[in-house]
Design a protein around this motif. Structure first.
Motif, PDB file in Angstrom:
ATOM      1  N   ALA A   2       0.841  -1.187   0.000  1.00 49.41           N
ATOM      2  CA  ALA A   2       0.000   0.000   0.000  1.00 49.41           C
ATOM      3  C   ALA A   2       0.877   1.238   0.000  1.00 49.41           C
ATOM      4  CB  ALA A   2      -0.887  -0.008   1.232  1.00 49.41           C
ATOM      5  N   GLY A   3       0.404   2.266  -0.715  1.00 48.03           N
ATOM      6  CA  GLY A   3       1.131   3.517  -0.748  1.00 48.03           C
ATOM      7  C   GLY A   3       0.702   4.404   0.404  1.00 48.03           C
ATOM      8  N   VAL A   4       1.015   5.678   0.281  1.00 45.46           N
ATOM      9  CA  VAL A   4       0.607   6.660   1.278  1.00 45.46           C
ATOM     10  C   VAL A   4      -0.884   6.927   1.077  1.00 45.46           C
ATOM     11  CG1 VAL A   4       0.919   9.007   2.122  1.00 45.46           C
ATOM     12  CG2 VAL A   4       2.902   7.690   1.292  1.00 45.46           C
ATOM     13  N   VAL A   5      -1.639   6.811   2.141  1.00 41.40           N
ATOM     14  CA  VAL A   5      -3.085   6.985   2.066  1.00 41.40           C
ATOM     15  C   VAL A   5      -3.488   8.270   2.774  1.00 41.40           C
ATOM     16  CG1 VAL A   5      -5.333   5.987   2.646  1.00 41.40           C
ATOM     17  CG2 VAL A   5      -3.424   4.488   1.999  1.00 41.40           C
ATOM     18  N   GLN A   6      -4.261   9.075   2.076  1.00 40.62           N
ATOM     19  CA  GLN A   6      -4.763  10.311   2.664  1.00 40.62           C
ATOM     20  C   GLN A   6      -6.277  10.337   2.599  1.00 40.62           C
ATOM     21  OE1 GLN A   6      -1.610  13.084   0.404  1.00 40.62           O
ATOM     22  NE2 GLN A   6      -2.759  14.200   1.984  1.00 40.62           N
ATOM     23  N   SER A   7      -6.872  10.978   3.576  1.00 39.73           N
ATOM     24  CA  SER A   7      -8.315  11.216   3.534  1.00 39.73           C
ATOM     25  C   SER A   7      -8.633  12.517   4.245  1.00 39.73           C
ATOM     26  CB  SER A   7      -9.076  10.059   4.188  1.00 39.73           C
ATOM     27  OG  SER A   7      -8.817  10.023   5.586  1.00 39.73           O
ATOM     28  N   PRO A   8      -9.711  13.182   3.837  1.00 41.42           N
ATOM     29  CA  PRO A   8     -10.506  12.854   2.658  1.00 41.42           C
ATOM     30  C   PRO A   8      -9.799  13.268   1.374  1.00 41.42           C
ATOM     31  CG  PRO A   8     -11.267  14.910   3.606  1.00 41.42           C
ATOM     32  CD  PRO A   8     -10.182  14.424   4.519  1.00 41.42           C
ATOM     33  N   ARG A   9     -10.325  12.909   0.229  1.00 41.49           N
ATOM     34  CA  ARG A   9      -9.766  13.348  -1.044  1.00 41.49           C
ATOM     35  C   ARG A   9     -10.167  14.786  -1.338  1.00 41.49           C
ATOM     36  NH1 ARG A   9      -8.492  10.229  -5.257  1.00 41.49           N
ATOM     37  NH2 ARG A   9      -7.768  12.240  -6.075  1.00 41.49           N
ATOM     38  N   TYR A  10     -11.378  15.145  -0.954  1.00 37.68           N
ATOM     39  CA  TYR A  10     -11.889  16.487  -1.197  1.00 37.68           C
ATOM     40  C   TYR A  10     -12.620  16.982   0.055  1.00 37.68           C
ATOM     41  CZ  TYR A  10     -11.238  14.853  -5.980  1.00 37.68           C
ATOM     42  OH  TYR A  10     -10.715  14.326  -7.134  1.00 37.68           O
ATOM     43  N   VAL A  19     -10.841  22.307  10.015  1.00 32.08           N
ATOM     44  CA  VAL A  19     -10.754  21.177   9.098  1.00 32.08           C
ATOM     45  C   VAL A  19      -9.534  20.338   9.486  1.00 32.08           C
ATOM     46  CG1 VAL A  19      -9.360  22.417   7.383  1.00 32.08           C
ATOM     47  CG2 VAL A  19     -10.789  20.485   6.664  1.00 32.08           C
ATOM     48  N   ALA A  20      -9.626  19.047   9.252  1.00 30.98           N
ATOM     49  CA  ALA A  20      -8.507  18.148   9.577  1.00 30.98           C
ATOM     50  C   ALA A  20      -8.272  17.183   8.424  1.00 30.98           C
ATOM     51  CB  ALA A  20      -8.806  17.382  10.856  1.00 30.98           C
ATOM     52  N   PHE A  21      -7.012  16.883   8.200  1.00 33.02           N
ATOM     53  CA  PHE A  21      -6.609  15.937   7.161  1.00 33.02           C
ATOM     54  C   PHE A  21      -5.848  14.797   7.833  1.00 33.02           C
ATOM     55  CE2 PHE A  21      -7.874  19.335   4.668  1.00 33.02           C
ATOM     56  CZ  PHE A  21      -7.053  20.436   4.778  1.00 33.02           C
ATOM     57  N   TRP A  22      -5.995  13.617   7.272  1.00 32.72           N
ATOM     58  CA  TRP A  22      -5.368  12.440   7.863  1.00 32.72           C
ATOM     59  C   TRP A  22      -4.429  11.779   6.865  1.00 32.72           C
ATOM     60  CZ3 TRP A  22      -6.086   7.225   6.455  1.00 32.72           C
ATOM     61  CH2 TRP A  22      -5.530   6.294   7.342  1.00 32.72           C
ATOM     62  N   CYS A  23      -3.337  11.227   7.357  1.00 31.93           N
ATOM     63  CA  CYS A  23      -2.351  10.590   6.499  1.00 31.93           C
ATOM     64  C   CYS A  23      -1.846   9.307   7.154  1.00 31.93           C
ATOM     65  CB  CYS A  23      -1.174  11.518   6.227  1.00 31.93           C
ATOM     66  SG  CYS A  23       0.208  10.744   5.336  1.00 31.93           S
ATOM     67  N   ASN A  24      -1.837   8.230   6.379  1.00 28.53           N
ATOM     68  CA  ASN A  24      -1.237   6.977   6.814  1.00 28.53           C
ATOM     69  C   ASN A  24      -0.046   6.702   5.896  1.00 28.53           C
ATOM     70  OD1 ASN A  24      -1.735   3.517   6.489  1.00 28.53           O
ATOM     71  ND2 ASN A  24      -1.093   4.502   8.379  1.00 28.53           N
ATOM     72  N   PRO A  25       1.165   6.782   6.400  1.00 25.60           N
ATOM     73  CA  PRO A  25       2.347   6.619   5.532  1.00 25.60           C
ATOM     74  C   PRO A  25       2.585   5.156   5.184  1.00 25.60           C
ATOM     75  CG  PRO A  25       3.028   6.830   7.802  1.00 25.60           C
ATOM     76  CD  PRO A  25       1.539   7.017   7.787  1.00 25.60           C
ATOM     77  N   ILE A  26       3.543   4.914   4.332  1.00 21.59           N
ATOM     78  CA  ILE A  26       3.936   3.551   3.995  1.00 21.59           C
ATOM     79  C   ILE A  26       4.529   2.894   5.239  1.00 21.59           C
ATOM     80  CG2 ILE A  26       5.557   2.172   2.627  1.00 21.59           C
ATOM     81  CD1 ILE A  26       5.166   4.245   0.377  1.00 21.59           C
ATOM     82  N   SER A  27       4.162   1.662   5.466  1.00 20.93           N
ATOM     83  CA  SER A  27       4.616   0.948   6.644  1.00 20.93           C
ATOM     84  C   SER A  27       6.146   0.913   6.708  1.00 20.93           C
ATOM     85  CB  SER A  27       4.077  -0.492   6.611  1.00 20.93           C
ATOM     86  OG  SER A  27       4.562  -1.228   7.719  1.00 20.93           O
ATOM     87  N   GLY A  28       6.669   1.282   7.868  1.00 22.05           N
ATOM     88  CA  GLY A  28       8.112   1.255   8.049  1.00 22.05           C
ATOM     89  C   GLY A  28       8.820   2.546   7.725  1.00 22.05           C
ATOM     90  N   LEU A  77      -3.210  16.773  10.130  1.00 18.71           N
ATOM     91  CA  LEU A  77      -2.922  18.191   9.949  1.00 18.71           C
ATOM     92  C   LEU A  77      -4.237  18.934  10.133  1.00 18.71           C
ATOM     93  CD1 LEU A  77      -0.898  20.448   8.997  1.00 18.71           C
ATOM     94  CD2 LEU A  77      -1.763  20.027   6.680  1.00 18.71           C
ATOM     95  N   LYS A  78      -4.234  19.949  10.976  1.00 18.12           N
ATOM     96  CA  LYS A  78      -5.460  20.678  11.272  1.00 18.12           C
ATOM     97  C   LYS A  78      -5.298  22.161  10.966  1.00 18.12           C
ATOM     98  CE  LYS A  78      -6.647  17.506  15.036  1.00 18.12           C
ATOM     99  NZ  LYS A  78      -6.910  17.353  16.495  1.00 18.12           N
ATOM    100  N   ILE A  79      -6.392  22.752  10.508  1.00 18.88           N
ATOM    101  CA  ILE A  79      -6.445  24.192  10.301  1.00 18.88           C
ATOM    102  C   ILE A  79      -7.648  24.710  11.087  1.00 18.88           C
ATOM    103  CG2 ILE A  79      -6.498  26.080   8.645  1.00 18.88           C
ATOM    104  CD1 ILE A  79      -5.795  24.093   6.448  1.00 18.88           C
ATOM    105  N   GLN A  80      -7.401  25.712  11.938  1.00 26.76           N
ATOM    106  CA  GLN A  80      -8.486  26.288  12.716  1.00 26.76           C
ATOM    107  C   GLN A  80      -8.144  27.716  13.122  1.00 26.76           C
ATOM    108  OE1 GLN A  80      -9.641  24.005  16.154  1.00 26.76           O
ATOM    109  NE2 GLN A  80     -11.417  25.269  16.563  1.00 26.76           N
ATOM    110  N   PRO A  81      -8.851  28.710  12.597  1.00 28.26           N
ATOM    111  CA  PRO A  81      -9.930  28.599  11.614  1.00 28.26           C
ATOM    112  C   PRO A  81      -9.396  28.685  10.191  1.00 28.26           C
ATOM    113  CG  PRO A  81      -9.742  30.849  12.364  1.00 28.26           C
ATOM    114  CD  PRO A  81      -8.678  30.068  13.087  1.00 28.26           C
TER     115      PRO A  81
END
Lengths: 113, 114
Positions: A2-10, A19-28, A77-81
């Motif tokens: 699996a590659g780097v997974v981000q959500s949401p896409r939009y 707003v908050a963005f999430w990232c799951n990096p490549i294992s290891g 990663l979060k942005i407020q406001p």
């Protein structure tokens, strides 16, 4: 693998909202980057993590942006406001360490209205 | 701090034409160099990289790049482009060592007409 997974896409939000963005990096992968990409421009670094430690956050607007990488794996990663000028693509990337190439996720396209 | 210049912002070619995209960087010391590609709707992918050794680097899909230290350049080339090469191309430079981060150019948009 699996590659780097981000959500949401939009994400579309009104200004002044969080707003908050999430990232799951490549294992290891120990190194994790958050980049900002404006239309017609290349990625610009916001913050870099080595495991759970933020080692380069000089470009992160700390009055409204925050990031964390608990346990040295996933990151948010979060942005407020949010402001209108925050509309951009937020990219997450990871690398085995700081000496190897970075692998990118598909990004989150944020529109602030 | 290093900077990266990509002088061609938009390139339009016909299939089978040859391609050369320019990349110049500002740092005078040892560098690691990269070309990334972003196909429409997809994520940035590594095309090729240079760390040391032979300055002529071959990457995926027939792409190659030449590191010319005296010119601070790392131009990307392909002898014959295809319609599927339509994409954004980004050059990046990084100083060796874990404390340095990759710096990207603003990118070149390539459109290949069939």
């Amino acid at each position: 693998e699996a590659g780097v997974v981000q959500s949401p896409r939009y994400k579309i939000i009104e200004k002044k909202q969080p707003v908050a963005f999430w990232c799951n990096p490549i294992s290891g992968h120990n190194t994790l980057y958050w980049y900002l990409q404006n239309l017609g421009q290349g990625p610009e670094l916001l913050i870099r993590y080595e495991n759970e430690e933020a080692v380069d956050d000089s470009q992160l607007p700390k009055d409204r942006f925050s990031a964390e990488r608990l346990k040295g794996v996933d990151s948010t990663l979060k942005i407020q406001p949010a402001e209108l000028g925050d509309s951009a693509v937020y990219l997450c990337a990871s690398s085995l360490d700081g000496n190897t190439e970075a692998f990118f996720g598909q990004g989150t396209r944020l529109t602030v209205v | 701090a290093q900077s990266v210049s990509q002088h061609n912002h938009h390139v339009i070619l016909s299939e089978a034409a040859s391609l050369e995209l320019g990349c110049n960087y500002s740092y005078g010391g040892t560098v690691n160099l990269f070309w990334y590609v972003q196909y429409p709707g997809q994520h940035l992918q590594l095309l090729l990289k240079y760390f040391s050794g032979d300055p002529l680097v071959k990457g995926i899909k027939g792409f190659e790049a030449e590191f010319i230290k005296s010119k601070f350049s790392f131009n990307l080339r392909k002898p014959s482009v295809q319609w599927s090469d339509t994409a954004e191309y980004f050059c990046a430079v990084k100083r060796p060592g874990g404390s340095y981060i990759p710096t990207f150019g603003r990118g070149t948009s390539l459109i290949v007409h069939p």
